[in-house]
Write an enzyme that holds these catalytic residues in place. Sequence first.
Site, short mmCIF file in Angstrom:
data_model
loop_
_atom_site.label_atom_id
_atom_site.label_comp_id
_atom_site.label_asym_id
_atom_site.label_seq_id
_atom_site.Cartn_x
_atom_site.Cartn_y
_atom_site.Cartn_z
N ASP A 116 6.20 -6.19 6.93
CA ASP A 116 4.80 -5.81 7.15
C ASP A 116 3.90 -6.81 6.42
O ASP A 116 3.18 -6.48 5.49
CB ASP A 116 4.58 -4.38 6.62
CG ASP A 116 3.23 -3.82 7.03
OD1 ASP A 116 2.58 -4.41 7.91
OD2 ASP A 116 2.81 -2.79 6.46
N ASP A 155 0.81 -1.22 0.00
CA ASP A 155 0.00 0.00 0.00
C ASP A 155 0.85 1.27 0.00
O ASP A 155 0.33 2.37 -0.15
CB ASP A 155 -0.96 0.00 1.20
CG ASP A 155 -0.24 -0.25 2.52
OD1 ASP A 155 0.95 0.11 2.63
OD2 ASP A 155 -0.87 -0.80 3.45
#
Lengths: 504, 545
Positions: free
Chosen positions: A365, A293
């Site tokens: 992540d 993202d």
Amino acid sequence: MNDRASRLLLLGSVFVIATCGLVYELIAGTIASYLLGDSVTQFSTVIGVYLSAMGAGSWLSKFIDRREGWIFVQVQLLIGLVGGGSAALLFLLFPVVSSFRVPLYGLIFLVGMLVGLEIPLLLRLLKDRIEFKDLVARVFTFDYIGALLASLLFPLVLVPHLGLVRSSFLFGMLNVAVGLMSSRLLIPPGPQRRLLSVSGFLLLGGLLAGFIASERLMAWSERSAYTDTVLYAKSSPYQRIVLTRNGADLRLHLNGNLQFSARDEYRYHEALVHPGLARLPEARSVLVLGGGDGLAVREILRYPSVDRVTLVDLDGDMTRLFRTQPLLTRLNGDSLNHPKVSVVNADAFTWYATNRQRFDFVVADFPDPSNFSLGKLYTTTFFQRVRSSLEPGGALVVQCTSPYVARKTFWCVNQTLRASGFNRTAPYHLYVPSFGEWGFILASDQPMEAPLRLPTGLRYLTGTTAPSLFEFPPDMDAVPVEVHRLNNQMLVRYFEEEWAQYVH
Amino acid sequence: MIPPLQPGSPTHGPRRTTRREFLGAATVGAAFGWAGCNAAPRFTGAIVGPDRALGHRLRDRDLPPPESSERHDVVILGGGIAGLAAARSLALRGLRDVVLLELEPETGGNSRSGINAVSAHPWGAHYLPLPGAQANEVRQLLAELGVVTGFDAQARPIYREEYLCHDPAERLFVHGRWQEGLIPQLGLDPGERDQVSAFLQRMEAFRHQSGADGRPAFAIPVDRSSQDPMLLDLDRITMARWMDREGFQAAPLRRYVNYCCRDDFGAGIDRVSAWAGIHYFAARSGVAANAPTHSVLTWPEGNGWLAARLREPVPAGQIRSGHAVFGIRHDDRGAEIDVFDAAKNRSLRIECRALIAAIPRFVYRRVHGLPPDPHLHYPPWMVANLTLDSRPESRGMPLCWDNVIDGSDGLGYVDAGHQSLFPHPRRTVLTYYRPLDSADPATARAEALKADWSHWCDLTLDDLSVAHPDLRRRIEHLDVQVWGHGMIAPAPGFIWGHRPAALTQREGVVYFAHSDMSGISLFEEAYTRGLHAADAVFQQLQTTA
Ligand SMILES: Cc1cc2nc3c(=O)[nH]c(=O)nc-3n(C[C@H](O)[C@H](O)[C@H](O)COP(=O)(O)OP(=O)(O)OC[C@H]3O[C@@H](n4cnc5c(N)ncnc54)[C@H](O)[C@@H]3O)c2cc1C
């Protein structure tokens, strides 16, 4: 049919064309603001394009000097096709085209131009039947009443009861139906009329099929699963990407799991990046694993000393989305298109097999270890690979789910990092409203003693709040756990056990 | 060393129709994708493996006489694990004039593997348990290959974790759903449950037991087991008899033990000896710093990985594949081999100073002109590799490495994608195993060699569809291999009765090395025998040089 009736019918078709035209315009504006955000810009550009296209259409009408009736009917059918299919087409194109605005404005322009063509043609068709001042008055009255009707129908009936896609198919059918009727008035019986009838009925069938199919699809779509409006949904080869919005809030879900909420993601991403990176004054190269993202990258780019960011994310659809969609590039500060950033679409394990680069800071992540495949990215085998890619003095930070809900899971990552050779681990946590209490672990070979130098512009972390994240109250404190290895997948087992108990 | 990584990695690309859909939007693509699932199942495949025609010519000795001759110091017959182990050992000692003759186009024998766009996959042997205290040679090998990376403070080996079978390892389909582990748990009544745990306790006790001679009761290699007659007596009866005698009657337990015996020996509890049956449970005692005792090592291509590593130090010119040995003569000074070169369609004669016979003993007897030994039983096996476009659905426990269907005639399947580190595998290859033991080996073999591809497809799918009704439509390709003589089955009286006398280790300059000499076909047995044959040959060459 007598003259009066046919006159009325033709004027009625002005009304339908006007209503439909405006409905298509409103649909396009709504889709554009759904998908691209910023509804003021979207609506004003859509209206601008639509009106100017109508002007272009009117201007073009002067080049038509024969067979006005025949062309009038054909244009009607064409509006039905283009306008009726427009909503489905726009949704369909959104994830596959790199520049969504091209088809968006292209479609609006086409519909506007066709509508703009119709009015002058109709004026010409009726000019011998009605006196000129009467004609102009009536045509424009019908036109504006149609617009009024559309603007009331759209928010009150269409959007809540039918949805955008079905509304557009419905109005397409209306256009085609009126076209078919006017062909009976304007075109003498014969092969020409038959051709128009056949194509009209085919179109009607196609639009009806679209209308029905859209209803069917809606039944098993995410609509039912998400309370918010679904903006975008796509099955990439790896996961189901769903973007929803609720007012100003934008949320990303991967395989049904919330990844971020635009309202509070800064808390998560500031905490993910800064406690580590702000203590590495020399850091030049940073690696982000997962995080397609671009939000972690946004935080990393706050450090002028960092001159190279490599993002390795499996899913090309994800990174493409966050590189091209204005709604999302606005959120991540267009970080993935930054010249310092290189994006690699690969699986982290595979990428490590050939990687020779070293990094000062690595951000892992990944999605939570909710299954055995994802669990592999939290194993000693994986962390050892990360460790050997660190520059001397470098550090790794790992997102490790909630230490409150999944206490064993959280501390298992800590144990695993230790067992992978990291001499120092520093677990910390914070509260992210949309997630709850969330945890991270920093891992390094040497103690990270440099003073914390936070960049400016942060909304959550400060010199005083940052150190407090490292304190654990008793209900989240360390518990004895086993090391997570490829051959025992302890983490996945803890995770399953703990999240299963937590009803959320 | 990096194993062939990532079956099903994105370079191959998922082939499934990707659904693209938008909410609130009808999309034609999705509707098509949906309809596509119902398309008629179609997949390709064939019977692969041994060249049947060559096999028959070999059996009938219908091969041309040798036209030329060569001389070499050492000839190794057979390029299975034993032959490769011998070749590797001789190569590492610097012996140059060595030739290995292998019948098939590729080496590896029962540990051969295949590879396609989706994954490497085994055709036979697929795992190696952590080697125990007696298996020095294998432990040494694993250290040399980097499978063991070091030792902890208690001197326990640290294994490279990507080679340890990843979790979750095993599951069983029972009462309509998958449970974790192969030991039956679902739907047992308390009596059955007690029997299962009593049985496992007995096996655990055997695992720690030593005989009167101080040696472990059950060891790998088998020849390092205790010779205590009390224990060897277990070799006189079948496993089924022993279970009767000990009161292990519970049906789920017997099905489980029967599965284990068929898995390891290709024959069930009423055919294998109790000693062999217990050996399966009691001989695996390897320890590790980073894994529990029952762990196994495995690779996407199974033990094909080990075969490839063994071959690495052997100069390519020493290995001659596609060479069928059809005649052997020997005396005290040397041996003479007749071998048919399939590619050139001609035969040659090779003379050598020492010969390592790493071929099954029944083959040796045949080419040496001896009558068949009625005590050697090699049940046939069939193995199928199913390439899938997506993983089958499962009720209960998700896909594991080893997946067994309770009460089935097959042994279930192994997932080649399991050891992949790639976190989003979609396509994969499943290897289905089935010993053909419903008739005696000779009858079963004759039938198996007549059957065609579609017969094997039906057999496989009928079995697996019980657990996976959706399997058929996920198959892209299905290849089958029939092992006419799979591996030796230890009938009662074989391991400790007939074997020690009949399966000699050396005859003059012929040194035998094949797992069937152990009565139990295992990597450890084959490797150790190959290594020792090489040692003995080396000694002979040193002393006669
Ligand atoms: C289906 C199956 C599954 C198995 N699974 C396992 C497992 O998981 N783990 C395990 O440890 N063991 C397993 N085994 C046992 C396996 O047999 C051994 O692990 C090992 O591979 C045996 O090696 P070998 O060298 O003793 O014999 P082989 O593999 O039999 O090697 C003999 C070689 O000689 C060649 N040969 C034969 N005749 C001639 C001739 N005339 N001329 C030239 N060459 C010839 C053959 O082609 C072959 O390559 C399995 C066996 C089978 C059949």
